[in-house]
Write a protein that holds these residues in place. Structure first.
Motif, mmCIF file in Angstrom:
data_model
loop_
_atom_site.group_PDB
_atom_site.id
_atom_site.type_symbol
_atom_site.label_atom_id
_atom_site.label_comp_id
_atom_site.label_asym_id
_atom_site.label_seq_id
_atom_site.Cartn_x
_atom_site.Cartn_y
_atom_site.Cartn_z
ATOM 1 N N MET A 1 0.860 -1.178 0.000
ATOM 2 C CA MET A 1 0.000 0.000 0.000
ATOM 3 C C MET A 1 0.897 1.228 0.000
ATOM 4 S SD MET A 1 -2.867 1.177 2.788
ATOM 5 C CE MET A 1 -1.861 1.046 4.224
ATOM 6 N N SER A 2 0.535 2.188 -0.797
ATOM 7 C CA SER A 2 1.275 3.444 -0.783
ATOM 8 C C SER A 2 0.298 4.595 -0.586
ATOM 9 C CB SER A 2 2.061 3.625 -2.085
ATOM 10 O OG SER A 2 1.181 3.684 -3.188
ATOM 11 N N THR A 3 0.836 5.671 -0.054
ATOM 12 C CA THR A 3 0.003 6.837 0.223
ATOM 13 C C THR A 3 -0.607 7.342 -1.075
ATOM 14 O OG1 THR A 3 1.378 7.408 2.105
ATOM 15 C CG2 THR A 3 0.028 9.172 1.170
ATOM 16 N N ARG A 4 -1.888 7.604 -1.052
ATOM 17 C CA ARG A 4 -2.589 8.079 -2.238
ATOM 18 C C ARG A 4 -2.371 9.568 -2.479
ATOM 19 N NH1 ARG A 4 -8.382 5.179 -1.032
ATOM 20 N NH2 ARG A 4 -7.807 3.131 -1.835
ATOM 21 N N LEU A 5 -2.331 10.326 -1.397
ATOM 22 C CA LEU A 5 -2.287 11.775 -1.506
ATOM 23 C C LEU A 5 -1.659 12.322 -0.238
ATOM 24 C CD1 LEU A 5 -4.339 14.307 -2.951
ATOM 25 C CD2 LEU A 5 -5.028 14.104 -0.583
ATOM 26 N N ASP A 6 -0.767 13.271 -0.402
ATOM 27 C CA ASP A 6 -0.149 13.906 0.766
ATOM 28 C C ASP A 6 -0.996 15.121 1.137
ATOM 29 O OD1 ASP A 6 1.387 14.990 2.739
ATOM 30 O OD2 ASP A 6 3.105 15.441 1.447
ATOM 31 N N TYR A 7 -1.959 14.888 2.025
ATOM 32 C CA TYR A 7 -2.875 15.967 2.387
ATOM 33 C C TYR A 7 -2.208 17.054 3.202
ATOM 34 C CZ TYR A 7 -3.409 13.304 6.743
ATOM 35 O OH TYR A 7 -3.183 12.624 7.900
ATOM 36 N N SER A 8 -1.002 16.800 3.714
ATOM 37 C CA SER A 8 -0.313 17.830 4.503
ATOM 38 C C SER A 8 0.040 19.058 3.669
ATOM 39 C CB SER A 8 0.939 17.255 5.166
ATOM 40 O OG SER A 8 1.903 16.902 4.191
ATOM 41 N N LYS A 9 0.011 18.917 2.347
ATOM 42 C CA LYS A 9 0.250 20.068 1.466
ATOM 43 C C LYS A 9 -0.857 21.108 1.592
ATOM 44 C CE LYS A 9 0.492 17.753 -2.365
ATOM 45 N NZ LYS A 9 0.694 17.340 -3.762
ATOM 46 N N TYR A 10 -1.965 20.720 2.148
ATOM 47 C CA TYR A 10 -3.127 21.607 2.272
ATOM 48 C C TYR A 10 -3.313 22.015 3.726
ATOM 49 C CZ TYR A 10 -3.529 19.696 -2.337
ATOM 50 O OH TYR A 10 -3.241 19.323 -3.612
ATOM 51 N N SER A 11 -2.237 22.449 4.334
ATOM 52 C CA SER A 11 -2.226 22.745 5.771
ATOM 53 C C SER A 11 -3.251 23.804 6.172
ATOM 54 C CB SER A 11 -0.829 23.152 6.227
ATOM 55 O OG SER A 11 -0.405 24.308 5.538
ATOM 56 N N SER A 12 -3.563 24.730 5.288
ATOM 57 C CA SER A 12 -4.552 25.751 5.659
ATOM 58 C C SER A 12 -5.927 25.125 5.895
ATOM 59 C CB SER A 12 -4.634 26.849 4.595
ATOM 60 O OG SER A 12 -5.111 26.326 3.374
ATOM 61 N N LEU A 13 -6.242 24.056 5.187
ATOM 62 C CA LEU A 13 -7.515 23.369 5.390
ATOM 63 C C LEU A 13 -7.519 22.553 6.678
ATOM 64 C CD1 LEU A 13 -8.131 22.106 1.752
ATOM 65 C CD2 LEU A 13 -9.313 23.964 2.923
ATOM 66 N N LEU A 14 -6.330 22.160 7.122
ATOM 67 C CA LEU A 14 -6.203 21.319 8.311
ATOM 68 C C LEU A 14 -6.055 22.113 9.599
ATOM 69 C CD1 LEU A 14 -3.761 18.697 6.787
ATOM 70 C CD2 LEU A 14 -6.244 18.490 7.053
ATOM 71 N N LYS A 15 -5.920 23.433 9.495
ATOM 72 C CA LYS A 15 -5.702 24.266 10.680
ATOM 73 C C LYS A 15 -6.737 24.034 11.781
ATOM 74 C CE LYS A 15 -2.994 28.051 8.832
ATOM 75 N NZ LYS A 15 -2.940 29.481 8.505
ATOM 76 N N PRO A 16 -8.012 23.896 11.480
ATOM 77 C CA PRO A 16 -8.981 23.667 12.566
ATOM 78 C C PRO A 16 -8.711 22.374 13.344
ATOM 79 C CG PRO A 16 -10.121 24.391 10.594
ATOM 80 C CD PRO A 16 -8.704 24.117 10.188
ATOM 81 N N LEU A 17 -8.313 21.300 12.656
ATOM 82 C CA LEU A 17 -8.016 20.055 13.354
ATOM 83 C C LEU A 17 -6.749 20.177 14.198
ATOM 84 C CD1 LEU A 17 -8.893 17.182 10.846
ATOM 85 C CD2 LEU A 17 -9.954 17.695 13.037
ATOM 86 N N PHE A 18 -5.733 20.830 13.662
ATOM 87 C CA PHE A 18 -4.513 21.047 14.443
ATOM 88 C C PHE A 18 -4.794 21.911 15.668
ATOM 89 C CE2 PHE A 18 -2.136 19.983 10.461
ATOM 90 C CZ PHE A 18 -1.401 18.930 10.985
ATOM 91 N N ALA A 19 -5.615 22.935 15.493
ATOM 92 C CA ALA A 19 -5.958 23.815 16.624
ATOM 93 C C ALA A 19 -6.753 23.054 17.673
ATOM 94 C CB ALA A 19 -6.749 25.025 16.130
ATOM 95 N N MET A 20 -7.683 22.210 17.246
ATOM 96 C CA MET A 20 -8.462 21.406 18.185
ATOM 97 C C MET A 20 -7.528 20.470 18.950
ATOM 98 S SD MET A 20 -11.625 18.721 17.525
ATOM 99 C CE MET A 20 -12.382 19.796 16.338
ATOM 100 N N HIS A 21 -6.607 19.841 18.248
ATOM 101 C CA HIS A 21 -5.655 18.938 18.877
ATOM 102 C C HIS A 21 -4.826 19.679 19.929
ATOM 103 C CE1 HIS A 21 -3.076 15.138 18.196
ATOM 104 N NE2 HIS A 21 -2.817 15.630 19.382
ATOM 105 N N ALA A 22 -4.315 20.845 19.573
ATOM 106 C CA ALA A 22 -3.505 21.633 20.512
ATOM 107 C C ALA A 22 -4.320 22.034 21.737
ATOM 108 C CB ALA A 22 -2.944 22.863 19.805
ATOM 109 N N GLN A 23 -5.556 22.456 21.532
ATOM 110 C CA GLN A 23 -6.405 22.863 22.652
ATOM 111 C C GLN A 23 -6.705 21.679 23.567
ATOM 112 O OE1 GLN A 23 -9.990 24.916 21.546
ATOM 113 N NE2 GLN A 23 -10.575 25.271 23.664
ATOM 114 N N LEU A 24 -6.963 20.525 22.997
ATOM 115 C CA LEU A 24 -7.259 19.348 23.814
ATOM 116 C C LEU A 24 -6.032 18.868 24.580
ATOM 117 C CD1 LEU A 24 -9.641 17.548 21.338
ATOM 118 C CD2 LEU A 24 -10.248 18.491 23.586
ATOM 119 N N ARG A 25 -4.857 19.075 24.027
ATOM 120 C CA ARG A 25 -3.619 18.731 24.748
ATOM 121 C C ARG A 25 -3.450 19.622 25.982
ATOM 122 N NH1 ARG A 25 -1.452 13.883 23.579
ATOM 123 N NH2 ARG A 25 -1.331 13.548 21.349
ATOM 124 N N GLN A 26 -4.066 20.798 25.959
ATOM 125 C CA GLN A 26 -3.994 21.728 27.092
ATOM 126 C C GLN A 26 -5.179 21.579 28.039
ATOM 127 O OE1 GLN A 26 -1.240 23.606 27.571
ATOM 128 N NE2 GLN A 26 -0.504 22.519 25.759
#
Length: 151
Positions: A1-26
């Motif tokens: 199996m190989s990665t189909r798409l590197d979604y990390s290139k679209y970091s602006s779309l992922l900002k809400p999930l990263f922010a939620m993760h950071a807030q929950l870590r706190q």
């Protein structure tokens, strides 16, 4: 199996999930409890990348190998997990497998007894967040083994 798409290139779309993760870590949720929940939901969803990530993060946070191995069968190994951890794992499973009847009154009562209202919302957001990340990892076939836990 190989990665189909590197979604990390679209970091602006992922900002809400990263922010939620950071807030929950706190949040007031314990770091090891967070890792157990993230791991268990990822096991349910079959997200190899997230399982790899959260076992590494749990080890880095001080989790034992034995508890990591037993997370998938926590009900049978209940003595290995605290009442609060068991309530969190039951909640995580119920929210991940909503089905036709949602979360049972029994699981809600168990979680409500172990967590205050704010912490129960935090726990629910944690489950929502990892289910979202799992949908990225599984859909785009993220390869396990690339993630390095913070030292």
């Amino acid at each position: 199996m190989s990665t189909r798409l590197d979604y990390s290139k679209y970091s602006s779309l992922l900002k809400p999930l990263f922010a939620m993760h950071a807030q929950l870590r706190q949040s007031s949720l314990e770091p090891l409890l967070i890792e157990l929940v993230l791991l268990r939901v990822s096991q349910i969803n079959g997200c190899a990348y997230c399982i790899d990530m959260h076992t590494k993060d749990a080890r880095a946070a001080g989790e034992t190998e034995q508890r990591l191995y037993l997370t998938q069968v926590w009900r049978e190994a209940r003595a290995m997990f605290s009442e609060r951890e068991r309530a969190a794992l039951a909640w995580a499973e119920a929210v991940t497998h909503l089905g036709d009847h949602g979360v049972s009154d029994e699981i809600y009562a168990q979680a409500a007894a172990a967590f205050g209202e704010e912490e129960l919302v935090q726990l629910n957001m944690l489950v929502v967040m990892i289910n979202s990340w799992n949908r990225f990892g599984v859909t785009f076939q993220m390869e396990p083994g690339r993630y390095q836990a913070a030292a």
